[in-house]
Design a protein around this motif. Structure first.
Motif, PDB file in Angstrom:
ATOM      1  N   ILE A 668       0.769  -1.056   0.086  1.00 30.01           N
ATOM      2  CA  ILE A 668       0.049   0.107   0.184  1.00 30.01           C
ATOM      3  C   ILE A 668       0.937   1.191   0.154  1.00 30.01           C
ATOM      4  CG2 ILE A 668      -1.632   1.494   1.544  1.00 30.01           C
ATOM      5  CD1 ILE A 668      -2.963  -1.326   2.285  1.00 30.01           C
ATOM      6  N   ASP A 669       2.026   1.332   0.884  1.00 29.96           N
ATOM      7  CA  ASP A 669       2.853   2.272   0.763  1.00 29.96           C
ATOM      8  C   ASP A 669       3.547   2.598  -0.382  1.00 29.96           C
ATOM      9  OD1 ASP A 669       2.347   2.790   3.473  1.00 29.96           O
ATOM     10  OD2 ASP A 669       4.035   1.624   4.253  1.00 29.96           O
ATOM     11  N   SER A 671       2.334   1.864  -3.259  1.00 34.72           N
ATOM     12  CA  SER A 671       1.175   2.061  -4.130  1.00 34.72           C
ATOM     13  C   SER A 671       1.287   3.611  -4.206  1.00 34.72           C
ATOM     14  CB  SER A 671       0.056   1.331  -3.950  1.00 34.72           C
ATOM     15  OG  SER A 671       0.284  -0.039  -4.310  1.00 34.72           O
ATOM     16  N   ASN A 672       1.276   4.188  -2.841  1.00 33.28           N
ATOM     17  CA  ASN A 672       1.018   5.458  -2.454  1.00 33.28           C
ATOM     18  C   ASN A 672       2.010   6.436  -3.322  1.00 33.28           C
ATOM     19  OD1 ASN A 672      -1.520   5.218  -1.125  1.00 33.28           O
ATOM     20  ND2 ASN A 672      -0.573   4.959   0.723  1.00 33.28           N
ATOM     21  N   GLN A 673       3.251   6.037  -3.057  1.00 28.23           N
ATOM     22  CA  GLN A 673       4.251   6.736  -3.416  1.00 28.23           C
ATOM     23  C   GLN A 673       4.230   6.684  -5.046  1.00 28.23           C
ATOM     24  OE1 GLN A 673       8.122   5.396  -2.023  1.00 28.23           O
ATOM     25  NE2 GLN A 673       7.481   5.976   0.082  1.00 28.23           N
ATOM     26  N   ARG A 674       3.958   5.655  -5.596  1.00 34.02           N
ATOM     27  CA  ARG A 674       3.998   5.603  -7.021  1.00 34.02           C
ATOM     28  C   ARG A 674       2.757   6.423  -7.610  1.00 34.02           C
ATOM     29  NH1 ARG A 674       4.172  -0.187  -5.855  1.00 34.02           N
ATOM     30  NH2 ARG A 674       6.256  -1.159  -6.453  1.00 34.02           N
ATOM     31  N   ARG A 675       1.679   6.477  -6.767  1.00 31.18           N
ATOM     32  CA  ARG A 675       0.609   7.249  -7.170  1.00 31.18           C
ATOM     33  C   ARG A 675       1.150   8.823  -7.310  1.00 31.18           C
ATOM     34  NH1 ARG A 675      -2.611   3.586  -4.307  1.00 31.18           N
ATOM     35  NH2 ARG A 675      -2.665   4.956  -2.517  1.00 31.18           N
ATOM     36  N   GLY A 676       1.680   9.288  -6.327  1.00 28.24           N
ATOM     37  CA  GLY A 676       2.596  10.784  -6.323  1.00 28.24           C
ATOM     38  C   GLY A 676       3.386  10.906  -7.262  1.00 28.24           C
TER      39      GLY A 676
END
Length: 846
Positions: A668-669, A671-676
């Motif tokens: 999940i982490d 995935s968040n960095q990838r989304r930013g």
């Protein structure tokens, strides 16, 4: 004889002492002292003495009895008019009769004799005589008389004395049979003869012959039997011999024959019967009881025939035939077999059973064939027709009838056995299907056409009705209807095997049955409880199972699976394994257990579904998996559904779940960095794209400006060029028009010149012709003037001058010639009031 009543009144004394007999009357008076009976015949008066008393003769008892009075004793003599005759019993010798108006003692009589006296005749009777007046017998063509010889000698002697009027020809021109006067050779006492109305129209018998009255009715004339077309009659002689007569005709029985009678459709006795009508699906079973030859074919007693409408459309019984009836029915009807149905037919001689499939009209030959039914067992009914209580009850009824089957057909149930058993048992109470009668029509045997003839009665082998019901679910061969995606294996007792794939309708032969599969049930699958069925599902078959495996690190897992199974290849291999379910489950369990032993629980638990599909179905190639094939029975597992993967140890399950949770948080982490990062990348990309779009817009604007200027310059140049080309084209057109006008002018000048030259030539030619003509006329005129006297010489002199000819030519020019002016008219006009006028007149006159 009835007493004659006197019409005139008399006093009491006269009535007691005398009696007046009129003509035709007679009376008997007996001498009481001697017993002699006298006959008094009228006309006379009877004055009885004290020793005489009136008596009458009682012909019934053959005795005399006293009369109460003279009037009672008086009798009227029998009178036979023309066409009548008298039967006289006890005639006097020489046939002597009492004289009229006399009183005579009785003449010698021939007691016991009977004579026939044809009319017209009348006479008194001697004492002891009796007479009966009978009207002569008028016969129509369909009537006859039965006569009997009571005195052979008298009959032979008086045979020609019979009053016989031959019958006249009938309407179709067929004349009567000739009546012979010679007596028949056999005239023994008691001999009976037939007098036919087709031969004799009127008959009075001779002495020695009597007409026998019909018993019970007292009529002498008897009615013959008139047969129409398609009718027949049967006559039986006293010796038992039968005679069959076919219409149209009038049938006269022999004296010793009688008509066979039978009840018709209305229940009344009838002597004539209708012929049996047959068509191609109807037949009669006939037994030959006497040798005969028909159409060159010899039939011997004991042979059996089966006649159908193909060979005999109309059947008339004959004395050599005896109808074989089954349960009282003679005619056999065909059985209708609809499409998709069948019937079993057994050869009665060999026992072979064949299957007749529809659509067909089955008319078995009862001599060698019989329709039979097949009784299924309890297990067969449950397997072939699962849940069908009606079929189960029906076959129970059939099995209950098997003990009544004749020993010659033991184990085989015919239609007749079913029908008789159904009538005996009747319908089942409660509205259920009747035991052996479940599929029988309400009326198995229709009303039969009357067939009156010799017959044999046999047990019924089924006579089909004329009107039948096509709801033959149980009457024919067992019918199997596998659904779509199912198949059955049909096996015969001879070893033949075939597979029928649904949707289809399968009709089993008599020796055929279905292969039964025993399939494992439960989860996991085991043979503790199996399901027996003949139906194999060959497509879309779903089999659920539970498999327990152990991993490399000794962790146990339970996997719930569902296999999709299809069958392919040779259909006969599909039934090679009786329990394909257990075969598939055991093999897949072995594969999965072997695969699990080489994998750790974490690895296997995380991707269990994919690994199971790879193991069972094979690795995917271009998105398709080959599946798991079973060569033994053509089975293939085409898909596997993993419904559940469960760990047996809770602690290991908790550890795996915690590890899984940590992996999920890390994922999940990330995935968040990838989304930013992706958002920043997308924003910068948008800015770049915006600048590129603006630059492209300015560049495009400049390009459009240049393209517009170039377009305007090209348009101006095009206009100038068009103007120049237009001016040049106008000049070219003007020059061409000028050249055309010059050419036209030259052509006109040439044409005018040619016209003028032609006119000059024509005028010159005309002038020359005219001069030649004038010269010829002048010469002719000179020759004419030579014979003219007077001033002829001067006229010639004048004419010889050229000036004169010129004037004449000018006066008679071409115009005058065209106008039709003659030369004579011109000369008269030219030389008018000149010395040449008389000459010209003479010339013109000539």
């Amino acid at each position: 004889m009835k007493p004659l009543r006197k019409s005139d009144p008399m006093n009491e004394t006269q009535q007691k002492r005398d009696l007046v007999l009129p003509p035709g009357g007679y009376a008997y008076m007996q001498d009481v002292t001697k017993g002699v009976v006298k006959t008094y015949t009228g006309p006379t008066v009877i004055n009885p003495t004290a020793q005489e008393r009136p008596v009458v003769f009682d012909a019934a008892s053959g005795t005399f009895r006293g009369a109460a009075s003279l009037e009672e004793a008086m009798r009227i003599a029998p009178v036979a008019a023309e066409g009548h005759y008298i039967i006289l019993r006890n005639p006097a010798r020489g046939n002597k009769h009492p004289d009229e108006g006399s009183a005579q003692p009785s003449a010698e009589q021939e007691i016991g004799r009977t004579i026939i006296v044809p009319g017209p005749a009348t006479f008194a009777l001697w004492p002891g005589q009796s007479a009966e007046v009978v009207e002569g017998h008028h016969l129509r063509s369909n009537q006859y008389l039965l006569v009997r010889i009571y005195n052979e000698d008298e009959a032979r002697k008086n045979w020609s004395q019979a009053v016989v009027k031959p019958a006249v020809a009938d309407g179709d021109g067929a004349g009567p049979q000739p009546v012979t006067k010679a007596p028949p050779p056999d005239l023994t006492v008691g001999k009976q003869l037939i007098i036919r109305g087709t031969e004799v129209s009127f008959y009075i018998p001779p002495t020695g012959v009597e007409v026998v009255a019909e018993a019970g009715e007292g009529k002498y004339v008897r009615e013959a039997l008139t047969l129409e077309r398609l009718e027949y009659a049967i006559l039986v002689d006293e010796n038992g011999k039968k005679r069959f007569e076919v219409g149209p005709q009038v049938v006269f029985p022999l004296p010793s024959e009688r008509f066979v009678e039978a009840k018709d459709d209305t229940g009344r006795a009838s002597k004539k019967f209708r012929a049996v009508e047959l068509n191609e699906i109807q037949g009669l079973h006939i037994k030959v009881i006497a040798d005969y030859v028909e159409n060159g074919v010899r039939h011997r007693a004991g042979d059996e025939l089966f006649l159908t409408g193909k060979d005999t459309a109309i059947y008339f019984p004959r004395e050599e035939h005896s109808a074989i009836k089954y349960d009282g029915k003679a005619k056999h009807f065909a059985t209708a077999i609809a499409v998709g149905e069948a019937r079993y037919v057994m050869d009665r001689l060999t026992g072979a059973i064949r299957t007749v499939r529809g659509p067909a009209m089955l008319l078995p030959d009862p001599r060698t064939e019989v329709i039979v039914r097949r009784a299924l067992g309890e297990r067969e009914c449950a397997l072939w027709y699962p849940g069908n209580a009606e079929a189960l009850e029906y076959n129970r009824g059939l099995r209950a009838l098997l003990h009544n089957v004749p020993t010659t057909r033991q184990g085989v149930l015919s239609e007749g056995d079913v029908e008789r058993g159904g009538r005996a048992r009747g319908p089942v109470k409660g509205g259920g299907a009747p035991a052996p009668q479940a599929a029988m029509e309400a009326s198995r045997v229709s009303g039969d056409q009357a067939l009156v003839a010799d017959e044999f009665s046999r047990a019924s082998t089924y006579t089909q009705p004329r009107t039948i019901t096509l709801d033959n679910r149980f009457q024919g061969a067992p019918q199997i209807a596998p659904w779509t995606g199912y198949a059955v294996l049909v096996m015969s007792k001879t070893g033949k095997r075939r597979v029928e794939v649904g949707p289809a309708t399968v009709l089993l032969d008599y020796d055929e049955s279905l292969e039964v599969l025993a399939l494992s049930t439960g989860v996991p699958k085991s043979r503790a409880r199996v399901i027996e069925t003949p139906y194999l599902r060959i497509a879309g078959n779903r089999v659920a199972d539970r498999v327990e495996v152990e991993t490399l690190d000794h962790v146990r897992l339970e996997v719930d699976l569902a296999y999709r199974i299809d069958f392919e290849g040779d259909p006969l291999r599909w039934f090679a394994v009786a329990d394909y379910v257990q075969l598939a489950c055991d093999h897949v369990r072995s594969l999965l257990k072997g695969h699990a032993r080489g994998r750790k629980v974490e690895e296997l638990y995380a991707t269990a579904a994919d690994q199971i599909r790879d193991v069972v179905l094979g690795a995917a190639v271009d998105g398709a998996r080959p599946g798991l094939a079973f060569p033994a029975n053509g089975m293939r597992v085409i898909d596997v559904e993993v419904d559940r993967v469960a760990l047996g140890d809770p602690a290991i399950k908790a550890l795996l779940e915690e590890a899984q949770h940590q992996v999920v948080r890390t994922n999940i982490d990330l995935s968040n960095q990838r989304r930013g990062l992706e958002a920043t990348r997308q924003r910068e990309q948008l800015d770049r794209e915006e600048a590129e779009v603006k630059a492209a817009t300015a560049k495009r604007h400049d390009e459009l400006t240049r393209e517009l200027a170039a377009s305007e310059l090209a348009t101006a140049l095009a206009r100038i060029g068009n103007a120049l080309r237009e001016a040049a084209e106008k000049q070219r057109l003007a020059a061409a028009e000028q050249a055309i006008e010059e050419v036209k002018f030259d052509h006109r000048l040439a044409r005018v010149k040619r016209e003028r030259d032609q006119e000059v030539a024509c005028l010159t030619a005309e002038q020359a012709v005219r001069v030649d003509l004038l010269r010829a006329e002048a010469e002719t005129a000179v020759q004419r003037f030579a014979a003219v006297s007077g001033n002829l010489s001067e006229a010639l002199l004048v004419l010889s001058r050229n000036e004169t000819l010129v004037k004449v030519a000018q006066a008679w020019d071409a115009q005058k010639l065209v106008e039709g002016e003659a030369l004579g008219d011109t000369l008269e006009r030219l030389f008018h009031n000149t010395p040449l006028r008389p000459l010209i007149d003479k010339l013109v006159a000539r």
